[in-house]
Design a protein around this motif. Sequence first.
Motif, PDB file in Angstrom:
ATOM      1  N   ALA A 196      -0.812   6.435  11.314  1.00  0.00           N
ATOM      2  CA  ALA A 196      -0.626   5.359  10.332  1.00  0.00           C
ATOM      3  C   ALA A 196      -0.465   3.990  10.984  1.00  0.00           C
ATOM      4  O   ALA A 196      -1.051   2.998  10.522  1.00  0.00           O
ATOM      5  CB  ALA A 196       0.582   5.664   9.442  1.00  0.00           C
ATOM      6  N   ARG A 197       0.349   3.908  12.071  1.00  0.00           N
ATOM      7  CA  ARG A 197       0.578   2.594  12.668  1.00  0.00           C
ATOM      8  C   ARG A 197      -0.698   2.060  13.320  1.00  0.00           C
ATOM      9  O   ARG A 197      -1.042   0.891  13.165  1.00  0.00           O
ATOM     10  CB  ARG A 197       1.696   2.643  13.700  1.00  0.00           C
ATOM     11  CG  ARG A 197       1.832   1.325  14.472  1.00  0.00           C
ATOM     12  CD  ARG A 197       3.034   1.251  15.368  1.00  0.00           C
ATOM     13  NE  ARG A 197       4.236   0.926  14.626  1.00  0.00           N
ATOM     14  CZ  ARG A 197       5.310   1.696  14.563  1.00  0.00           C
ATOM     15  NH1 ARG A 197       5.322   2.862  15.199  1.00  0.00           N
ATOM     16  NH2 ARG A 197       6.371   1.340  13.878  1.00  0.00           N
ATOM     17  N   LEU A 198      -1.412   2.916  14.042  1.00  0.00           N
ATOM     18  CA  LEU A 198      -2.638   2.466  14.700  1.00  0.00           C
ATOM     19  C   LEU A 198      -3.662   2.003  13.668  1.00  0.00           C
ATOM     20  O   LEU A 198      -4.364   1.008  13.873  1.00  0.00           O
ATOM     21  CB  LEU A 198      -3.209   3.593  15.560  1.00  0.00           C
ATOM     22  CG  LEU A 198      -4.279   3.193  16.571  1.00  0.00           C
ATOM     23  CD1 LEU A 198      -3.708   2.241  17.608  1.00  0.00           C
ATOM     24  CD2 LEU A 198      -4.854   4.418  17.260  1.00  0.00           C
ATOM     25  N   LYS A 199      -3.725   2.706  12.552  1.00  0.00           N
ATOM     26  CA  LYS A 199      -4.657   2.312  11.492  1.00  0.00           C
ATOM     27  C   LYS A 199      -4.271   0.957  10.901  1.00  0.00           C
ATOM     28  O   LYS A 199      -5.140   0.096  10.678  1.00  0.00           O
ATOM     29  CB  LYS A 199      -4.661   3.378  10.387  1.00  0.00           C
ATOM     30  CG  LYS A 199      -5.650   3.099   9.269  1.00  0.00           C
ATOM     31  CD  LYS A 199      -5.652   4.235   8.246  1.00  0.00           C
ATOM     32  CE  LYS A 199      -6.640   3.947   7.121  1.00  0.00           C
ATOM     33  NZ  LYS A 199      -6.639   5.053   6.110  1.00  0.00           N
ATOM     34  N   GLN A 200      -2.971   0.738  10.673  1.00  0.00           N
ATOM     35  CA  GLN A 200      -2.520  -0.525  10.114  1.00  0.00           C
ATOM     36  C   GLN A 200      -2.770  -1.679  11.081  1.00  0.00           C
ATOM     37  O   GLN A 200      -3.269  -2.740  10.687  1.00  0.00           O
ATOM     38  CB  GLN A 200      -1.033  -0.450   9.772  1.00  0.00           C
ATOM     39  CG  GLN A 200      -0.477  -1.769   9.222  1.00  0.00           C
ATOM     40  CD  GLN A 200       1.033  -1.746   9.080  1.00  0.00           C
ATOM     41  OE1 GLN A 200       1.678  -0.738   9.338  1.00  0.00           O
ATOM     42  NE2 GLN A 200       1.603  -2.874   8.684  1.00  0.00           N
ATOM     43  N   VAL A 201      -2.417  -1.475  12.341  1.00  0.00           N
ATOM     44  CA  VAL A 201      -2.643  -2.511  13.360  1.00  0.00           C
ATOM     45  C   VAL A 201      -4.128  -2.826  13.459  1.00  0.00           C
ATOM     46  O   VAL A 201      -4.534  -3.986  13.538  1.00  0.00           O
ATOM     47  CB  VAL A 201      -2.082  -2.058  14.724  1.00  0.00           C
ATOM     48  CG1 VAL A 201      -2.595  -2.950  15.849  1.00  0.00           C
ATOM     49  CG2 VAL A 201      -0.556  -2.064  14.703  1.00  0.00           C
ATOM     50  N   GLY A 202      -4.959  -1.785  13.454  1.00  0.00           N
ATOM     51  CA  GLY A 202      -6.401  -1.993  13.545  1.00  0.00           C
ATOM     52  C   GLY A 202      -6.944  -2.796  12.371  1.00  0.00           C
ATOM     53  O   GLY A 202      -7.785  -3.683  12.545  1.00  0.00           O
ATOM     54  N   ILE A 256       0.676   5.150  17.992  1.00  0.00           N
ATOM     55  CA  ILE A 256      -0.238   5.785  17.037  1.00  0.00           C
ATOM     56  C   ILE A 256       0.441   5.961  15.684  1.00  0.00           C
ATOM     57  O   ILE A 256      -0.175   5.730  14.636  1.00  0.00           O
ATOM     58  CB  ILE A 256      -0.736   7.129  17.594  1.00  0.00           C
ATOM     59  CG1 ILE A 256      -1.624   6.874  18.819  1.00  0.00           C
ATOM     60  CG2 ILE A 256      -1.499   7.906  16.521  1.00  0.00           C
ATOM     61  CD1 ILE A 256      -2.023   8.129  19.562  1.00  0.00           C
ATOM     62  N   GLY A 257       1.721   6.336  15.690  1.00  0.00           N
ATOM     63  CA  GLY A 257       2.457   6.520  14.443  1.00  0.00           C
ATOM     64  C   GLY A 257       2.187   7.861  13.798  1.00  0.00           C
ATOM     65  O   GLY A 257       1.302   8.613  14.214  1.00  0.00           O
ATOM     66  N   LYS A 258       2.953   8.139  12.765  1.00  0.00           N
ATOM     67  CA  LYS A 258       2.817   9.422  12.068  1.00  0.00           C
ATOM     68  C   LYS A 258       1.441   9.532  11.433  1.00  0.00           C
ATOM     69  O   LYS A 258       1.039   8.671  10.648  1.00  0.00           O
ATOM     70  CB  LYS A 258       3.914   9.538  11.005  1.00  0.00           C
ATOM     71  CG  LYS A 258       3.970  10.911  10.356  1.00  0.00           C
ATOM     72  CD  LYS A 258       5.141  10.998   9.399  1.00  0.00           C
ATOM     73  CE  LYS A 258       5.218  12.379   8.760  1.00  0.00           C
ATOM     74  NZ  LYS A 258       6.370  12.479   7.813  1.00  0.00           N
ATOM     75  N   GLN A 259       0.721  10.569  11.827  1.00  0.00           N
ATOM     76  CA  GLN A 259      -0.645  10.819  11.339  1.00  0.00           C
ATOM     77  C   GLN A 259      -1.552   9.591  11.537  1.00  0.00           C
ATOM     78  O   GLN A 259      -2.464   9.350  10.747  1.00  0.00           O
ATOM     79  CB  GLN A 259      -0.607  11.231   9.858  1.00  0.00           C
ATOM     80  CG  GLN A 259       0.128  12.543   9.621  1.00  0.00           C
ATOM     81  CD  GLN A 259       0.127  12.961   8.165  1.00  0.00           C
ATOM     82  OE1 GLN A 259       0.076  12.118   7.277  1.00  0.00           O
ATOM     83  NE2 GLN A 259       0.177  14.275   7.918  1.00  0.00           N
TER      84      GLN A 259
END
Length: 301
Positions: free
Chosen positions: A250-256, A245-248
């Motif tokens: 961030a990683r899940l949003k970027q991957v998505g 998921i990442g901080k806040q």
Amino acid sequence: MSETRAGFIAVVGRPNVGKSTLINALVGARVSITTPKPQTTRHRILGIRTEDSVQMIFVDTPGIHTGGKSAMNRMLNQTAGDSMRDADCVLWLVQSNRWTDEDAAVLERLRTVRCPVGLIVTKVDLVKDKAELMPFIAKTGSRRAFDFVVPLSATKGNNLDALLAEVTRVLPESPLLFESEQVTDRGEHFRMAELIRERLFMSLDQELPYAITVEIESDEPMEDGRRHVSAVIWVARDSHKGIVIGKQGARLKQVGSEARRAIQADLGQGLHLQLWCRVKRGWADDERALASLGFDLPDQG
């Protein structure tokens, strides 16, 4: 009228030797995901090239590897072994000027193969002094009797025509086994999940990518013509969930975001992609969990 030829060509080798990259280049379509990390390919995927009266069905296989003891590791090696056993031709990929214990392990498995076997020396573009290639090719080619030897670069497109000519020569006479316009046996949801996993592989460090798999949970049409796709990223431990998921977030949003663009390009259609991360403890060493996630398990017989 010329005879029709068709057959299955198993593309085998140790992890990260360039199997998926080669198949994508030969088929002329992106049927398998590729990353610089080993064991990106986890399934038996067909890439189909039909030209005139010849149909080549390339079988992308997981890299044959040593050391892994989990149910998934056994499944990956078994899938590759079964593909060799059932093939009309085997292409054994070895990276130019690099020989490892895992290459030796693949060679040992080839001893029982009775169909034509070609030695494919990959990534020749990475060798600056081409004179260094000849001793390596000669030594590797002496390790068993090969039906043909082709050095090539899949990324540069070098010598692919020579390989296609050799494969055509050894394929059996057969009617076409797939529709001529078909380039893979895998459906949209499989490709969606793989494209999401590809972006995860590129985003995550160390061993975590190998404890992750992706499943498409729902796919519904939207009023604006797009599709609403929901996908689950399964991880093996609670601690992995926070990393994905990442901080806040961030990683899940970027991957998505990256995966959505890749899937839209593949589908040629707009998409709203929603990603969830959930824990399925120890899934990679649980055969029932692997089966529920769409993995092909080794035969028990």
